[in-house]
Design a protein around this motif. Structure first.
Motif, PDB file in Angstrom:
ATOM      1  N   THR A  16       0.822  -1.223   0.000  1.00 16.52           N
ATOM      2  CA  THR A  16       0.000   0.000   0.000  1.00 16.52           C
ATOM      3  C   THR A  16       0.855   1.271   0.000  1.00 16.52           C
ATOM      4  O   THR A  16       0.354   2.344   0.321  1.00 16.52           O
ATOM      5  CB  THR A  16      -0.918   0.022   1.230  1.00 16.52           C
ATOM      6  OG1 THR A  16      -0.130   0.042   2.430  1.00 16.52           O
ATOM      7  CG2 THR A  16      -1.825  -1.194   1.250  1.00 16.52           C
ATOM      8  N   ARG A  17       2.139   1.138  -0.332  1.00 12.75           N
ATOM      9  CA  ARG A  17       3.091   2.254  -0.385  1.00 12.75           C
ATOM     10  C   ARG A  17       3.433   2.784   1.010  1.00 12.75           C
ATOM     11  O   ARG A  17       3.808   3.948   1.156  1.00 12.75           O
ATOM     12  CB  ARG A  17       2.564   3.401  -1.260  1.00 12.75           C
ATOM     13  CG  ARG A  17       2.205   3.023  -2.665  1.00 12.75           C
ATOM     14  CD  ARG A  17       1.881   4.240  -3.507  1.00 12.75           C
ATOM     15  NE  ARG A  17       1.448   3.866  -4.844  1.00 12.75           N
ATOM     16  CZ  ARG A  17       1.240   4.726  -5.848  1.00 12.75           C
ATOM     17  NH1 ARG A  17       1.422   6.021  -5.629  1.00 12.75           N
ATOM     18  NH2 ARG A  17       0.840   4.302  -7.028  1.00 12.75           N
ATOM     19  N   GLY A  71      -2.525   0.202  -3.354  1.00 14.44           N
ATOM     20  CA  GLY A  71      -1.121   0.505  -3.594  1.00 14.44           C
ATOM     21  C   GLY A  71      -0.852   0.907  -5.023  1.00 14.44           C
ATOM     22  O   GLY A  71       0.036   1.720  -5.289  1.00 14.44           O
ATOM     23  N   ASP A  72      -1.615   0.359  -5.949  1.00 16.80           N
ATOM     24  CA  ASP A  72      -1.420   0.665  -7.358  1.00 16.80           C
ATOM     25  C   ASP A  72      -1.828   2.100  -7.669  1.00 16.80           C
ATOM     26  O   ASP A  72      -1.130   2.825  -8.384  1.00 16.80           O
ATOM     27  CB  ASP A  72      -2.224  -0.319  -8.212  1.00 16.80           C
ATOM     28  CG  ASP A  72      -1.728  -0.371  -9.636  1.00 16.80           C
ATOM     29  OD1 ASP A  72      -0.536  -0.057  -9.860  1.00 16.80           O
ATOM     30  OD2 ASP A  72      -2.509  -0.706 -10.533  1.00 16.80           O
ATOM     31  N   SER A  73      -2.968   2.526  -7.115  1.00 21.85           N
ATOM     32  CA  SER A  73      -3.448   3.890  -7.325  1.00 21.85           C
ATOM     33  C   SER A  73      -4.388   4.260  -6.183  1.00 21.85           C
ATOM     34  O   SER A  73      -5.588   3.970  -6.252  1.00 21.85           O
ATOM     35  CB  SER A  73      -4.166   4.013  -8.671  1.00 21.85           C
ATOM     36  OG  SER A  73      -4.679   5.320  -8.840  1.00 21.85           O
ATOM     37  N   PRO A  74      -3.868   4.879  -5.123  1.00 22.06           N
ATOM     38  CA  PRO A  74      -4.707   5.221  -3.959  1.00 22.06           C
ATOM     39  C   PRO A  74      -5.923   6.066  -4.326  1.00 22.06           C
ATOM     40  O   PRO A  74      -7.019   5.837  -3.808  1.00 22.06           O
ATOM     41  CB  PRO A  74      -3.740   5.995  -3.056  1.00 22.06           C
ATOM     42  CG  PRO A  74      -2.388   5.519  -3.451  1.00 22.06           C
ATOM     43  CD  PRO A  74      -2.466   5.261  -4.923  1.00 22.06           C
ATOM     44  N   ARG A  93      -9.907   4.804  -3.907  1.00 18.81           N
ATOM     45  CA  ARG A  93     -10.904   5.483  -3.071  1.00 18.81           C
ATOM     46  C   ARG A  93     -12.108   5.932  -3.896  1.00 18.81           C
ATOM     47  O   ARG A  93     -13.241   5.923  -3.423  1.00 18.81           O
ATOM     48  CB  ARG A  93     -10.260   6.677  -2.369  1.00 18.81           C
ATOM     49  CG  ARG A  93      -9.250   6.268  -1.290  1.00 18.81           C
ATOM     50  CD  ARG A  93      -8.745   7.463  -0.498  1.00 18.81           C
ATOM     51  NE  ARG A  93      -7.927   7.044   0.631  1.00 18.81           N
ATOM     52  CZ  ARG A  93      -6.614   6.887   0.588  1.00 18.81           C
ATOM     53  NH1 ARG A  93      -5.963   7.112  -0.552  1.00 18.81           N
ATOM     54  NH2 ARG A  93      -5.941   6.496   1.653  1.00 18.81           N
ATOM     55  N   GLU A  94     -11.858   6.325  -5.139  1.00 21.78           N
ATOM     56  CA  GLU A  94     -12.960   6.751  -5.996  1.00 21.78           C
ATOM     57  C   GLU A  94     -13.890   5.599  -6.348  1.00 21.78           C
ATOM     58  O   GLU A  94     -15.074   5.815  -6.629  1.00 21.78           O
ATOM     59  CB  GLU A  94     -12.411   7.389  -7.270  1.00 21.78           C
ATOM     60  CG  GLU A  94     -11.777   8.760  -7.030  1.00 21.78           C
ATOM     61  CD  GLU A  94     -11.168   9.344  -8.302  1.00 21.78           C
ATOM     62  OE1 GLU A  94     -11.102   8.590  -9.298  1.00 21.78           O
ATOM     63  OE2 GLU A  94     -10.784  10.522  -8.287  1.00 21.78           O
ATOM     64  N   THR A  95     -13.377   4.385  -6.324  1.00 12.85           N
ATOM     65  CA  THR A  95     -14.206   3.212  -6.618  1.00 12.85           C
ATOM     66  C   THR A  95     -14.895   2.657  -5.370  1.00 12.85           C
ATOM     67  O   THR A  95     -15.560   1.633  -5.440  1.00 12.85           O
ATOM     68  CB  THR A  95     -13.350   2.100  -7.247  1.00 12.85           C
ATOM     69  OG1 THR A  95     -12.248   1.794  -6.390  1.00 12.85           O
ATOM     70  CG2 THR A  95     -12.832   2.538  -8.605  1.00 12.85           C
ATOM     71  N   GLY A  96     -14.718   3.325  -4.245  1.00 13.06           N
ATOM     72  CA  GLY A  96     -15.433   2.925  -3.033  1.00 13.06           C
ATOM     73  C   GLY A  96     -14.687   1.999  -2.109  1.00 13.06           C
ATOM     74  O   GLY A  96     -15.260   1.471  -1.149  1.00 13.06           O
ATOM     75  N   LEU A 119       8.435  -1.261  -3.477  1.00 12.55           N
ATOM     76  CA  LEU A 119       8.311  -0.114  -2.585  1.00 12.55           C
ATOM     77  C   LEU A 119       7.399   0.958  -3.161  1.00 12.55           C
ATOM     78  O   LEU A 119       6.976   1.861  -2.447  1.00 12.55           O
ATOM     79  CB  LEU A 119       9.693   0.484  -2.310  1.00 12.55           C
ATOM     80  CG  LEU A 119      10.632  -0.351  -1.434  1.00 12.55           C
ATOM     81  CD1 LEU A 119      12.023   0.252  -1.428  1.00 12.55           C
ATOM     82  CD2 LEU A 119      10.101  -0.467  -0.020  1.00 12.55           C
ATOM     83  N   PHE A 120       7.095   0.852  -4.452  1.00 10.82           N
ATOM     84  CA  PHE A 120       6.202   1.795  -5.099  1.00 10.82           C
ATOM     85  C   PHE A 120       4.741   1.350  -5.006  1.00 10.82           C
ATOM     86  O   PHE A 120       3.849   2.029  -5.504  1.00 10.82           O
ATOM     87  CB  PHE A 120       6.596   1.976  -6.569  1.00 10.82           C
ATOM     88  CG  PHE A 120       7.982   2.516  -6.745  1.00 10.82           C
ATOM     89  CD1 PHE A 120       8.233   3.872  -6.659  1.00 10.82           C
ATOM     90  CD2 PHE A 120       9.051   1.664  -6.970  1.00 10.82           C
ATOM     91  CE1 PHE A 120       9.515   4.377  -6.813  1.00 10.82           C
ATOM     92  CE2 PHE A 120      10.341   2.149  -7.124  1.00 10.82           C
ATOM     93  CZ  PHE A 120      10.578   3.509  -7.041  1.00 10.82           C
TER      94      PHE A 120
END
Length: 316
Positions: free
Chosen positions: A61-62, A192-195, A199-202, A257-258
């Motif tokens: 999750t970065r 982790g891929d795109s916080p 969140r926008e997807t719920g 780590l990303f």
């Protein structure tokens, strides 16, 4: 699909490196390949493997948890066990107290990251110092012999194999199932891929973060109890530098780590590889400080490889 193939290749490479290094140490030291030594390697690797499961979730999750080897998880939990026993508490009370303290410390880390919105690196760096100071206060910075029931977690044998090894296997299996077969695991990878997209997807990112940091505290407490049980003494140095071993194992195992990529099996193999190197160097009579040099070099190599592979994947 490409990401899965990449992870499988990393695990295969890591496994091949482990076999090659083991063969090298077996040639240089006659007792390395003995079953007793192999069992010691697995016992020594067990605390790292257990904590690496939770650390994998966090790094995916970065995030990061620098306090997992400090008082918040190992030394503080063990200190509560020692002081509780001195006050007349039984192991049946001391163990739950220690685990609760570890879980609460992890929850505090998660709360700071989620609600106060402090970078995980800075947040856990602060709690590392804070919790270690609390542990030093509880123990008086003195040695505390650990005897009787409190050594059971570290010394119990089940079918001729140490209980810590069984606990590590269960932790790795559970972590692999959660990450690869459950909705929560997919949500962690998405977070982790795109916080922002997650969140926008719920996806309930805050609750997931609180959960994984709490689990990290719990696994740290278990690791501390194992180490104290095996060593038989609680010292102020317990868990010092342990966080870097866990992080190295996770990154070495292929967790980025990303964020957005990682495997539990890879983290477990990374923990075994690091312990194998330390064990082999000890049997060869190498300078004990040389292991820190090797661990640092391995971490730098793993981070560099992760950076290169991440850039390659982004271009592809």
């Amino acid at each position: 699909m490409r990401r899965r193939n990449l992870q499988k290749m990393q695990i295969l490479v890591l496994g091949a490196v482990l076999v090659a290094i083991s063969m090298l140490f077996a040639q240089r030291s006659a007792g390395f390949a003995d079953w007793g030594n192999v069992r010691n390697i697995l016992l020594d690797a067990s605390p790292t493997m257990i904590c690496a499961v939770a650390m994998t979730f966090i790094v995916i999750t970065r995030g990061i948890d620098l306090s997992i080897g400090s008082v918040s998880n190992m030394a503080l939990a063990a200190a509560v066990v020692a002081t509780g026993t001195a006050a007349g508490l039984s192991a049946a009370v001391a163990y739950p107290v220690a685990l609760a303290v570890g879980a609460f410390a992890g929850f505090v880390n998660g709360a700071i990251v989620v609600w106060v919105r402090i970078n995980p690196l800075i947040a856990t760096l602060g709690t590392l110092t804070l919790f270690r100071g609390i542990g030093l206060h509880l123990t008086g910075a003195t040695l505390h012999p650990i005897e009787g029931p409190l050594t059971l977690l570290g010394r119990t044998q089940v079918f001729g194999i140490g209980l810590p090894i069984w606990l590590a296997v269960v932790a790795v299996l559970c972590g692999a199932v959660v990450l690869g077969q459950t909705v929560a695991g997919r949500h962690l990878l998405a977070l982790g891929d795109s916080p922002r997209s997650a969140r926008e997807t719920g996806i309930a990112g805050n609750r997931l973060l609180l959960a994984i940091y709490t689990i990290a505290g719990l696994t740290g407490a278990v690791a501390g109890l194992i180490v104290v049980g095996r060593v038989g003494v609680l010292t102020s140095e317990l868990g010092f530098g342990f966080e870097f071993t866990v992080i190295t194992a996770v990154v070495l195992g292929g967790t980025s780590l990303f964020g957005g990529r990682g495997t539990i099996l890879g983290s477990a193999l990374g923990a075994i590889l690091l312990t194998t190197i330390q064990n082999g160097l000890n049997l060869m009579g190498s300078d004990p400080y040389y292991y820190d040099v090797v661990r640092g070099a391995v971490l730098m190599a793993a981070v560099s490889t992760d950076t290169i592979m991440t850039r390659f994947a982004q271009r592809a």
